[in-house]
Design a protein around this motif. Structure first.
Motif, PDB file in Angstrom:
ATOM      1  N   TRP A 189      66.704  50.683  32.389  1.00  0.00           N
ATOM      2  CA  TRP A 189      65.901  49.487  32.586  1.00  0.00           C
ATOM      3  C   TRP A 189      66.134  48.457  31.488  1.00  0.00           C
ATOM      4  CZ3 TRP A 189      62.387  48.173  28.850  1.00  0.00           C
ATOM      5  CH2 TRP A 189      61.922  49.174  27.991  1.00  0.00           C
ATOM      6  N   GLN A 190      66.488  48.939  30.298  1.00  0.00           N
ATOM      7  CA  GLN A 190      66.780  47.967  29.234  1.00  0.00           C
ATOM      8  C   GLN A 190      68.072  47.212  29.517  1.00  0.00           C
ATOM      9  OE1 GLN A 190      66.609  49.371  25.242  1.00  0.00           O
ATOM     10  NE2 GLN A 190      64.386  49.631  25.269  1.00  0.00           N
TER      11      GLN A 190
ATOM     12  N   VAL B 189      62.636  44.655  36.565  1.00  0.00           N
ATOM     13  CA  VAL B 189      62.613  45.777  35.626  1.00  0.00           C
ATOM     14  C   VAL B 189      61.599  46.827  36.083  1.00  0.00           C
ATOM     15  CG1 VAL B 189      62.145  46.444  33.232  1.00  0.00           C
ATOM     16  CG2 VAL B 189      63.367  44.316  33.703  1.00  0.00           C
ATOM     17  N   ALA B 190      60.488  46.379  36.647  1.00  0.00           N
ATOM     18  CA  ALA B 190      59.443  47.308  37.092  1.00  0.00           C
ATOM     19  C   ALA B 190      59.934  48.228  38.195  1.00  0.00           C
ATOM     20  CB  ALA B 190      58.219  46.527  37.568  1.00  0.00           C
TER      21      ALA B 190
ATOM     22  N   ASP C  21      58.529  45.728  25.113  1.00  0.00           N
ATOM     23  CA  ASP C  21      57.400  46.488  24.570  1.00  0.00           C
ATOM     24  C   ASP C  21      56.499  47.006  25.686  1.00  0.00           C
ATOM     25  OD1 ASP C  21      58.440  45.862  22.109  1.00  0.00           O
ATOM     26  OD2 ASP C  21      56.989  44.277  21.664  1.00  0.00           O
ATOM     27  N   HIS C  22      56.297  46.184  26.705  1.00  0.00           N
ATOM     28  CA  HIS C  22      55.408  46.580  27.801  1.00  0.00           C
ATOM     29  C   HIS C  22      55.955  47.800  28.539  1.00  0.00           C
ATOM     30  CE1 HIS C  22      52.589  46.108  31.138  1.00  0.00           C
ATOM     31  NE2 HIS C  22      53.610  46.218  31.961  1.00  0.00           N
ATOM     32  N   PHE C  23      57.224  47.749  28.929  1.00  0.00           N
ATOM     33  CA  PHE C  23      57.778  48.855  29.708  1.00  0.00           C
ATOM     34  C   PHE C  23      58.075  50.078  28.842  1.00  0.00           C
ATOM     35  CE2 PHE C  23      58.777  45.239  32.559  1.00  0.00           C
ATOM     36  CZ  PHE C  23      58.123  45.721  33.686  1.00  0.00           C
TER      37      PHE C  23
ATOM     38  N   ALA D 188      56.702  53.815  29.764  1.00  0.00           N
ATOM     39  CA  ALA D 188      57.535  55.015  29.769  1.00  0.00           C
ATOM     40  C   ALA D 188      56.954  56.096  28.862  1.00  0.00           C
ATOM     41  CB  ALA D 188      58.958  54.655  29.332  1.00  0.00           C
ATOM     42  N   GLU D 189      56.447  55.698  27.694  1.00  0.00           N
ATOM     43  CA  GLU D 189      55.869  56.668  26.762  1.00  0.00           C
ATOM     44  C   GLU D 189      54.580  57.269  27.315  1.00  0.00           C
ATOM     45  OE1 GLU D 189      55.462  54.418  23.211  1.00  0.00           O
ATOM     46  OE2 GLU D 189      57.559  54.706  22.577  1.00  0.00           O
ATOM     47  N   GLN D 190      53.745  56.442  27.961  1.00  0.00           N
ATOM     48  CA  GLN D 190      52.512  56.960  28.550  1.00  0.00           C
ATOM     49  C   GLN D 190      52.803  57.963  29.662  1.00  0.00           C
ATOM     50  OE1 GLN D 190      50.230  53.578  29.813  1.00  0.00           O
ATOM     51  NE2 GLN D 190      49.476  53.104  27.767  1.00  0.00           N
TER      52      GLN D 190
END
Length: 601
Positions: free
Chosen positions: A325-326, A401-402, A534-536, A540-542
């Protein structure tokens, strides 16, 4: 909504999910912030400042034939009158300087209080009942006019606004630049209204309003029109006259703000609360449900563990291979930067080409001020269209990206506010001066005599061979003819020189604008990239953490003692019931009791 968020936060804290707690805290801060930002925009001398004063029933903006708003003025509620000047401080946070309240109507970019720094805005606090309900009104410098650098800066304030009021007085109907500006504004803010001001001064204001409606209809702009009179509003408030207040047009305006701005903002906040509560509940339910399944039925628990292990592998892969996604984000920003730069250059080149074509066909010295006004309007329109397009493309990139997170469920998109009040487009130098081309009688005589001298002398010498004097009718006639030709040649040369100087001035002005706009565009795109990254990354971490917590809980449930199984199962069932209730209550946060799509993230 705040109570619902507090209860959800308590459950997340008990589960040790600090990441979800921080997200809920940010949403609660939004719930408790009642501010609704209304930006007032429009051309010069349309009555914006008088409107703000009448709207709030307090004098905070400069008003008069020779007065105009020079810096953005933010008016918000304060128990006691106060004023601060916000100044640019390169490399650090903006500096704030107290301003005596009696001087608020005299602040300009060159104010001694600025101490030579760039003035970002003037913040004023007044005890207005209207502001106490959470409204924040922003009066902006006028857009349009020769050498006016404010159009792009004003547009930069709009993405963060809850509503935009565009003023145009009732003296004339909407012009093409005004209609184009309204179109740009509607692309950046969903709640826009056009106010036809000064109806008390012009008896024909009704026909102007009808003409304005026709212009907006032809442009396919569904923007409401409100004829208003700030003067009548002021008298109505002073006299407490309801009929006069209704005649001023402010009653319909307040209805629009209440129904389209406040209600819309409440809707957005309710959606955000429901989304975050549901998302948090689903994150926590995943872990609790997995543990409960393992406790009740070891066989099903083992199957759940296998499913969670596969989900963990997928989540780890998503988190580890962020290049997926990056890469979309990086390529999208690169393409967006190139497209935006090309689009801006193309628009400015067309403006430059059209200006040069006009210069080649006319004498620029005679109408240079008009050229400057036209050029400023066209460049402002080009930058505005480019800004709106960049905003729409950035939102599209966020959705693109989403799509990489579709396997984990729908994800919330960040609000792309690529500009703030503290970071405005720097003003550029105005279009340079140009020689008008007018010369006096004396200079005209000198030019003619200089050209005729050679003709008199040459033909005089030739006619002396025929026995005539040096000065004779033939030599004088030749001098007149050659003098006239010399005058015409000089006039043409001066015209060509003016045209060349005009083109140089136009190109220099456009280059300055392009330089400043490109710098602003690159800064804005970098900010968008960081925001989306930062948002995505957080999503991903959550997701990974939720799967890890679920897997750990299910594995631990398989080894728990038999005596503890029933007790732990009852605890889990109770927590799951609480989460289910929170999800049901989140449905009622939305107007009409409609439910939202279950999401994770």
């Amino acid at each position: 909504m705040a109570t619902l968020l507090d209860e959800t936060t308590a459950v997340a804290e008990s589960a040790g999910r600090g990441d979800l707690v921080r997200r809920l805290a940010a949403t609660k801060e939004r719930v408790l912030d009642p501010r609704r930002r209304i930006v007032v925009v429009g051309p010069l001398k349309q009555g914006k400042s008088q409107f703000v004063n009448s709207f709030l029933n307090v004098t905070v903006c400069s008003v008069g034939d020779d007065e105009t708003t020079a810096v953005p003025t933010l008016v918000q509620y304060a128990a006691a009158p106060s004023a601060e000047l916000v100044l640019a401080e390169p490399g650090s946070e903006p500096k704030r300087v107290d301003v005596p309240f009696e001087q608020v109507t005299t602040i300009t970019p060159t104010s001694p209080l600025a101490q030579g720094r760039d003035v970002l805005r003037l913040e004023i606090g007044v005890a207005s009942p209207l502001l106490s309900e959470g409204l924040v009104v922003i009066d902006t410098p006028g857009v349009g006019g020769h050498g006016n650098p404010h159009a792009a800066s004003v547009l930069s304030l709009i993405p963060a606004a809850d509503a935009v009021l565009v003023l145009s007085d009732a003296s004339t109907e909407l012009t093409d630049p005004e209609v184009n500006f309204i179109r740009q504004v509607t692309g950046l803010c969903p709640a826009v209204a056009c106010l036809v001001s000064k109806t008390d001064l012009y008896p024909h204001w009704r026909s102007v309003v009808e003409a304005d409606r026709e212009h907006l209809d032809r442009a396919k702009l569904a923007v409401p029109l409100f004829p208003i009179s700030s003067l009548l509003r002021s008298h109505a408030v002073r006299l407490q006259d309801k009929d006069l207040n209704a005649e001023s047009g402010f009653v319909e305006l307040f209805s629009f703000l209440r129904e389209q701005v406040v209600a819309r903002a409440d809707q957005n906040v309710g959606d955000a609360v429901a989304l975050d509560v549901r998302s948090t509940a689903e994150h926590l339910t995943l872990a609790l449900g997995s543990e409960l399944a393992a406790l009740r039925d070891p066989v099903k628990g083992a199957a759940a563990v296998r499913e969670l292990q596969r989900a963990k592998v997928a989540a780890e892969e998503l988190h580890r291979r962020t290049s997926l996604w990056q890469q979309t984000l990086g390529d999208g920003i690169t393409d967006l930067a190139a497209d935006i730069d090309h689009d801006l250059r193309d628009r400015l080149r067309r403006v430059t080409r059209e200006a040069e074509e006009w210069v080649d066909a006319n004498d620029p010295g005679e109408r240079w001020d008009e050229v400057g006004e036209w050029l400023t309007e066209q460049i402002g329109s080009a930058i505005g269209d480019n800004f709106v397009w960049a905003h729409e493309r950035a939102a599209w990139l966020g959705r693109k990206v989403a799509e990489h997170f579709a396997e984990t469920g729908s994800v919330a998109l960040p609000h792309i506010d690529e500009h703030s009040l503290d970071d405005m487009l720097e003003p550029v130098e105005s279009l340079g001066d140009l020689d008008s081309g007018r010369i006096g009688i004396g200079q005209k005589v000198l030019v003619g005599m200089r050209g005729s001298y050679g003709g008199v002398l040459m033909f005089g010498m030739m006619t002396t061979l025929a026995g005539l004097t040096l000065i004779n009718p033939i030599s004088i006639g030749a001098g007149v003819v050659l003098g006239t030709k010399a005058f015409r040649d000089d006039k043409e040369q001066r015209l060509l020189r003016r045209r060349n100087d005009a083109k140089i001035a136009i190109r220099r002005f456009v280059e300055d604008v392009s330089f400043a706009a490109n710098k602003e565009s690159k800064d804005r795109l970098r900010q968008i990239q960081r925001l989306l990254r930062d948002h995505f990354t957080e999503i991903a971490e959550q997701t990974l953490r939720s799967v890890n917590e679920s897997l750990r809980a299910a594995q631990e449930a398989a080894t728990i003692e038999s005596s503890r199984r029933a007790q732990r199962g009852a605890e889990l069932e109770q927590q799951l019931r609480v989460l289910a209730q929170l999800r049901v209550r989140s449905d009622h946060v939305l107007p009409g009791g409609r439910s939202s799509t279950p999401v994770v993230g």
